[in-house]
Design a protein around this motif. Structure first.
Motif, PDB file in Angstrom:
ATOM      1  N   UNK A  26      55.747  35.519  -8.267  1.00 17.78           N
ATOM      2  CA  UNK A  26      54.616  36.589  -7.527  1.00 17.78           C
ATOM      3  C   UNK A  26      53.427  36.104  -6.926  1.00 17.78           C
ATOM      4  N   UNK A  27      53.199  34.576  -6.762  1.00 22.67           N
ATOM      5  CA  UNK A  27      52.033  33.974  -6.171  1.00 22.67           C
ATOM      6  C   UNK A  27      52.610  32.839  -5.415  1.00 22.67           C
ATOM      7  N   UNK A  28      53.523  32.919  -4.301  1.00 19.06           N
ATOM      8  CA  UNK A  28      54.027  32.070  -3.756  1.00 19.06           C
ATOM      9  C   UNK A  28      53.303  31.242  -2.789  1.00 19.06           C
ATOM     10  N   UNK A  29      52.046  31.545  -2.457  1.00 19.73           N
ATOM     11  CA  UNK A  29      51.025  30.786  -1.894  1.00 19.73           C
ATOM     12  C   UNK A  29      50.322  29.651  -2.715  1.00 19.73           C
ATOM     13  N   UNK A  30      50.187  30.212  -3.805  1.00 19.06           N
ATOM     14  CA  UNK A  30      49.739  29.038  -4.893  1.00 19.06           C
ATOM     15  C   UNK A  30      50.855  28.166  -5.173  1.00 19.06           C
ATOM     16  N   UNK A  31      51.954  28.556  -5.225  1.00 17.38           N
ATOM     17  CA  UNK A  31      52.949  27.613  -5.418  1.00 17.38           C
ATOM     18  C   UNK A  31      53.282  26.449  -4.462  1.00 17.38           C
ATOM     19  N   UNK A  32      53.326  27.177  -3.160  1.00 16.43           N
ATOM     20  CA  UNK A  32      53.442  26.214  -1.994  1.00 16.43           C
ATOM     21  C   UNK A  32      51.940  25.160  -2.092  1.00 16.43           C
ATOM     22  N   UNK A  33      50.865  25.669  -2.545  1.00 11.16           N
ATOM     23  CA  UNK A  33      49.763  24.644  -2.414  1.00 11.16           C
ATOM     24  C   UNK A  33      49.899  23.621  -3.458  1.00 11.16           C
ATOM     25  N   UNK A  34      50.334  23.776  -4.685  1.00 14.97           N
ATOM     26  CA  UNK A  34      50.855  22.944  -5.607  1.00 14.97           C
ATOM     27  C   UNK A  34      51.819  21.889  -5.298  1.00 14.97           C
ATOM     28  N   UNK A  35      53.068  22.594  -4.479  1.00 14.07           N
ATOM     29  CA  UNK A  35      53.650  21.512  -3.954  1.00 14.07           C
ATOM     30  C   UNK A  35      53.215  20.641  -2.778  1.00 14.07           C
TER      31      UNK A  35
END
Length: 419
Positions: free
Chosen positions: A364-373
């Motif tokens: 539900x929070x793909x932006x945060x997911x990408x930042x972790x990546x």
């Protein structure tokens, strides 16, 4: 020395391939003693002798039972010990450096005897610590202490008498100290990823993501070998929960093999879990694409194995710029890195509900997911690149060889003796 080597795709093979090719490019004379098998194909017939990118490869005869069971695997181990011993005894010369990996287990014992007899130096490269791994997995049941005590005594001797022991994690280094290895005979060099070959591939331009029909899904992946050291219980629970919660956007992808993967396939079929895809091991040249198919990766390790194993898949995932959810001990090697660099999350083994909830939040929070990546990629570039590792190994081997060079210099410069 290792049972698998180029062109095999298994983890130890890839590490050894990177190291030997890298050292050869820097001018070292490198030979590899390995088997003619592939990890996923015991019937492979690789060339007996070959020279690739400056590395001389000698593939010795072994039995070919493969991964059909522990007893048959033991037979493969024993035949490799025998053939590798003959080859090393024939080829090693005084002053050579013998680097022994840990497939098959306890290879350091054989390597110490032969290196000592030939006047060579021994460097043990520990990808795991055996027989402690077998005991933690209870592979021999109640007979473990009786079976493994003599082996442990010989193993400890081989570590203490080696010129150097290379641990791949800080917790493993602590284990070696507990086994009586002194600080001057031990160094930590983590495993790595080729950050030039493995790069993040955006979802819209990822060919495999499209070919595998995953373009519109939030993909959770497990890549590599899924074996006894990892366990599938937490995965199965989380897969069941995500399927029941009406979250079809979460799709599970398994790329690789192993006994655990076969167990997971059977469990998924019995439970009617449909939101998953299986794919075989991918060639190294496809790793950027295959690792980037996922939005997030899961890495597993049973808590009892902390300090004995470090999952090397962690580094490739980080190089691909994807966040990592580690299922295991909260104070483990991978968990510490994830916390330090903010590149994922840690879930306790057995907490399928926690894993499912974490994945739902990330979906539900793909932006945060990408930042972790992105933070994972930065961590890998800064600390775990292939170039850094090969430089560390090059310095180590020069240090091991230096006493011999000094000794020769002293011999040349000594005052002549008058008779």
């Amino acid at each position: 020395m290792n049972r698998f080597f180029y062109p095999d795709y298994s983890a130890t093979s890839q590490m050894l391939t990177d190291l030997t090719f890298g050292l050869a490019e820097r001018g070292a004379e490198v030979s590899v003693i390995t088997s003619r098998l592939l990890y996923e194909d015991a019937r492979a017939a690789l060339p007996t002798r070959e020279r690739v990118r400056g590395v001389d490869i000698e593939r010795v005869w072994t039995s070919r039972y493969g991964r059909t069971g522990l007893v048959f695997r033991l037979i493969d181990y024993l035949t490799f010990y025998f053939s590798a011993a003959l080859t090393l005894a024939r080829s090693a010369r005084r002053g050579d450096i013998v680097v022994a990996m840990t497939d098959p287990p306890a290879l350091s014992i054989l390597a110490l005897v032969l290196a000592w007899s030939r006047g060579a130096h021994l460097v043990n490269w520990l990808q795991d610590v055996f027989p402690e791994v077998a005991e933690a997995l209870q592979l021999a049941g109640k007979r473990s202490p009786l079976l493994f005590r003599p082996l442990r005594l010989l193993r400890d001797l081989s570590l203490r008498r080696a010129s150097m022991n290379v641990a791949i994690g800080s917790l493993m280094a602590e284990r070696l100290l507990q086994l009586g290895v002194t600080q001057d005979r031990m160094i930590m060099i983590p495993n790595w990823a080729d950050t030039n070959a493995i790069r993040p591939v955006p979802p819209m331009s990822n060919r495999l993501r499209s070919d595998w029909g995953l373009s519109e899904k939030f993909v959770v992946a497990y890549s590599g070998n899924l074996g006894r050291a990892h366990g599938i219980e937490t995965l199965v629970d989380a897969m069941t929960i995500t399927g029941q919660n009406g979250e079809p956007e979460i799709h599970w992808l398994f790329v690789g093999g192993g006994v655990g993967l076969e167990q997971l396939k059977r469990a998924a079929e019995e439970l009617g879990i449909a939101n998953l895809t299986f794919r075989p091991y991918q060639p190294r040249e496809n790793l950027s694409q295959s690792l980037s198919v996922a939005d997030v990766h899961v890495v597993l390790l049973r808590p009892a194995l902390e300090g004995l194993i470090v999952p090397s898949k962690f580094y490739g995932i980080a190089a691909a710029g994807r966040p990592i959810i580690f299922v295991g001990a909260a104070d483990g090697e991978i968990a510490r890195l994830i916390m330090q660099y903010g590149c994922g999350a840690t879930i306790a083994s057995g907490d399928g509900i926690g894993l499912a909830e974490t994945l739902s939040t990330m979906a539900k929070n793909t932006v945060h997911c990408r930042r972790q990546g992105e933070r994972a990629r930065g961590m890998c570039e800064e600390n775990f690149s292939k170039e850094q590792a090969i430089s560390a190994w090059n310095e180590l081997l020069e240090r091991v060889e230096r006493p011999r060079a000094i000794s020769r210099s002293n011999e040349c410069c000594a005052e002549p003796t008058l008779e």
